[in-house]
Design a protein around this motif. Structure first.
Motif, PDB file in Angstrom:
ATOM      1  N   LEU A 285       0.675  -1.164  -0.169  1.00  0.00           N
ATOM      2  CA  LEU A 285       0.100  -0.086   0.070  1.00  0.00           C
ATOM      3  C   LEU A 285       0.765   1.272  -0.132  1.00  0.00           C
ATOM      4  O   LEU A 285       1.920   1.224   0.608  1.00  0.00           O
ATOM      5  N   CYS A 286       0.217   2.403  -0.608  1.00  0.00           N
ATOM      6  CA  CYS A 286       1.203   3.722  -0.770  1.00  0.00           C
ATOM      7  C   CYS A 286       0.907   4.250   0.719  1.00  0.00           C
ATOM      8  O   CYS A 286      -0.031   4.281   1.377  1.00  0.00           O
ATOM      9  N   GLY A 287       2.170   4.739   1.474  1.00  0.00           N
ATOM     10  CA  GLY A 287       2.112   5.310   2.798  1.00  0.00           C
ATOM     11  C   GLY A 287       1.658   6.423   2.886  1.00  0.00           C
ATOM     12  O   GLY A 287       1.244   6.932   4.041  1.00  0.00           O
ATOM     13  N   VAL A 288       1.290   7.352   1.642  1.00  0.00           N
ATOM     14  CA  VAL A 288       0.795   8.583   1.617  1.00  0.00           C
ATOM     15  C   VAL A 288      -0.578   8.539   1.271  1.00  0.00           C
ATOM     16  O   VAL A 288      -1.325   9.045   2.509  1.00  0.00           O
ATOM     17  N   CYS A 289      -1.191   7.777   0.638  1.00  0.00           N
ATOM     18  CA  CYS A 289      -2.808   7.759   0.502  1.00  0.00           C
ATOM     19  C   CYS A 289      -3.300   6.282   0.762  1.00  0.00           C
ATOM     20  O   CYS A 289      -4.789   6.170   0.901  1.00  0.00           O
ATOM     21  N   GLY A 290      -2.588   5.445   1.192  1.00  0.00           N
ATOM     22  CA  GLY A 290      -3.119   4.333   1.521  1.00  0.00           C
ATOM     23  C   GLY A 290      -3.564   3.211   0.068  1.00  0.00           C
ATOM     24  O   GLY A 290      -4.173   2.299   0.437  1.00  0.00           O
ATOM     25  N   ARG A 307       5.497   2.371  -7.666  1.00  0.00           N
ATOM     26  CA  ARG A 307       5.015   3.818  -7.538  1.00  0.00           C
ATOM     27  C   ARG A 307       3.571   3.756  -6.960  1.00  0.00           C
ATOM     28  O   ARG A 307       2.950   2.789  -7.067  1.00  0.00           O
ATOM     29  N   CYS A 308       3.036   4.856  -6.379  1.00  0.00           N
ATOM     30  CA  CYS A 308       1.769   4.947  -5.881  1.00  0.00           C
ATOM     31  C   CYS A 308       0.886   4.700  -7.201  1.00  0.00           C
ATOM     32  O   CYS A 308       1.077   5.478  -8.191  1.00  0.00           O
ATOM     33  N   ALA A 309      -0.265   4.144  -7.270  1.00  0.00           N
ATOM     34  CA  ALA A 309      -1.156   3.667  -8.269  1.00  0.00           C
ATOM     35  C   ALA A 309      -2.001   5.096  -8.724  1.00  0.00           C
ATOM     36  O   ALA A 309      -2.264   5.497  -9.813  1.00  0.00           O
ATOM     37  N   GLY A 313       3.169  11.557  -7.670  1.00  0.00           N
ATOM     38  CA  GLY A 313       3.767  12.368  -6.542  1.00  0.00           C
ATOM     39  C   GLY A 313       3.791  11.959  -5.242  1.00  0.00           C
ATOM     40  O   GLY A 313       4.606  12.480  -4.431  1.00  0.00           O
ATOM     41  N   HIS A 314       3.088  10.900  -4.903  1.00  0.00           N
ATOM     42  CA  HIS A 314       3.155  10.346  -3.638  1.00  0.00           C
ATOM     43  C   HIS A 314       4.509   9.649  -3.380  1.00  0.00           C
ATOM     44  O   HIS A 314       5.331   9.790  -2.495  1.00  0.00           O
ATOM     45  N   PHE A 315       4.823   8.672  -4.398  1.00  0.00           N
ATOM     46  CA  PHE A 315       6.284   8.080  -3.907  1.00  0.00           C
ATOM     47  C   PHE A 315       6.549   7.468  -5.469  1.00  0.00           C
ATOM     48  O   PHE A 315       5.727   6.718  -5.955  1.00  0.00           O
TER      49      PHE A 315
END
Ligand SMILES: [Zn+2]
Length: 464
Positions: A285-290, A307-309, A313-315
């Motif tokens: 999971l993305c640590g920024v938006c989940g 990368r974040c789906a 910009g998230h990572f």
């Protein structure tokens, strides 16, 4: 009037040889006597044709009558004209609808344009129809009888068995059992197919197009057919329903089979056509938006990355250091003395009990149908009760499926060097292990650093 001549060359078991030229001479004489204009001569050769094969000449005759190109069909005799009751019926119906005549060299003519002719034709036709129906009745009954006796259905050789479907082929059976196990461990259908192909197994189907006639290799859908076939747990199905214990031996247990069905049903809606090539895509999971994490290259395309789906910009970060780290953590966890508890803890499921429960629920479903048929339940009641039971059944099947998935941990924990065993696993199996044990969260890697920082990868153990 226009006439069409029909000739048939057949294997004369009666001994009365009747060459096609003799048939033709007789039919042409008949046409001349009646003053008919012969517009076409159609011939079928039944000697080379096997039963059930369409007769192009006969079909052409029916078409000529239906389209009004001929209003008289001339044949040597009725049994030359039709080979079976079904064809007989089709011929009568075509002639009746077109007011056509049958002119026979050997036998009474049938004139479908007169009331008397239609009467005779109807009588002959209804006898034919009854015979056709009785025959298919008999076939249906025989098929059902064979099914409820647990006999094989016939047809193509089933994978894992000899031609008759009764004797197990050990190598194939082992591959099937392993296929079920892998699938329960989270391996995609496509990878099971590749494994079987690599081991040199083929399906019973033949290829079309290029390489036509060669055996087809396994595909996702043919593997799905195997996993969904009750034959492999020793059950005989008939028209999509399990009707009996089969006479042949089972290759997997009923629990395994039902667990596989639960997963197949669950996956039907959200198929991922391409098997994941990345360890964590769709899993972490993305640590920024989940949100979900996708495989995605960073600026330098040659480096595998995540990368974040939802947003670049998230990572976005390199895959390899993350994967190495996750593997090491998982291996460390499974090397701990208490690792065995992971198995017992997460498999504190009583399989026999679940299985009995599922069987009882299925029986309850069956008896509901009977009650409904006998008028003891309204449609509304049936619908309610069915929904309630199916919900319970789904829960039980999911629990059995979960228990099946635990099998993937066993070999890892038993390995002397867990990390080595982990490294030797396929990506799909590794994914199944991660999915079972932990939730992985990926954070931005941090700016301006080439050093991997473990705190940017969150690994949260799932409690079982
Ligand atoms: Zn995100």
């Amino acid at each position: 009037m226009k006439a069409i001549i029909y000739l048939r060359i057949s294997d004369d078991r009666t001994g009365q040889q009747l060459g096609v030229s003799r048939q033709r001479e007789d039919c042409e004489r008949k046409a001349k006597e009646r003053g008919l204009e012969v517009v076409a001569v159609e011939t079928d050769n039944d000697i080379s044709a096997y039963s059930g094969k369409r007769r192009p000449g006969f079909e052409a005759v029916l078409q000529a009558v239906t389209e009004g190109r001929a209003s008289v069909v001339i044949a040597w005799s009725l049994d030359r004209l039709q080979r079976n009751r079904r064809d007989e019926l089709r011929l009568y119906e075509a002639c009746r609808d077109a007011n056509a005549q049958l002119a026979l060299v050997n036998g009474a003519d049938l004139d479908f344009s007169t009331a008397a002719g239609r009467f005779v034709a109807d009588a002959l036709g209804s006898v034919a129809r009854m015979e056709v129906e009785m025959k298919s009745d008999r076939q249906r009954r025989a098929a059902l009888q064979a099914a409820t006796a647990g006999k094989p259905a016939g047809g193509r050789r089933p994978f894992g068995f000899d031609d008759g479907g009764m004797i197990v082929r050990p190598l194939e059976a082992a591959a099937i059992a392993e296929g079920f196990d892998s699938f329960l461990a989270g391996i995609p259908l496509g990878e099971v197919a590749r494994t079987w192909n690599r081991q040199g197994f083929v399906t019973g189907q033949k290829r079309r197009g290029a390489n036509a006639g060669q055996p087809s290799p396994w595909t996702r859908s043919s593997v799905r057919d195997v996993l969904g076939n009750p034959r492999y747990m020793g059950k005989r199905a008939h028209k999509g329903e399990i009707v009996a214990d089969a006479l042949w031996p089972a290759i997997v247990t009923e629990e395994t089979w039902h667990a596989a069905q639960a997963i197949l049903a669950h996956r039907a809606g959200n198929q991922t056509p391409n098997a994941a090539k990345y360890l964590l895509s769709g899993l972490a999971l993305c640590g920024v938006c989940g949100g979900n994490v996708h495989a995605g290259a960073n600026a330098r395309r040659e480096v595998r990355g995540y990368r974040c789906a939802n947003s670049f910009g998230h990572f976005a970060r390199m895959a390899e250091p993350v994967e190495d780290y996750v593997g090491q953590v998982i291996a460390a966890r499974l090397s701990l003395p208490d690792a065995g508890h992971l198995l017992t803890d997460s498999s504190n499921v009583n399989l026999p009990e679940l299985r009995a429960e599922a069987t009882a629920l299925r029986q309850r479903l069956n008896s509901l149908a009977t009650d409904f048929a006998e008028g003891e339940l309204t449609t509304q009641q049936l619908r309610h009760a069915t929904a309630r039971i199916q919900e319970k059944l789904a829960t039980a099947e999911q629990a059995m499926a979960d228990a099946g998935r635990v099998d993937v941990l066993g070999p890892l924990i038993a390995a002397g060097d867990v990390l080595e065993a982990w490294t030797n696993m396929t990506t799909s199996k590794q994914r199944a292990v991660i999915d079972l044990l932990a939730t992985v969260t990926l954070h931005p890697p941090g700016r301006g650093t080439r050093t991997f920082r473990p705190e940017t990868v969150g690994i949260e153990w799932k409690s079982s």
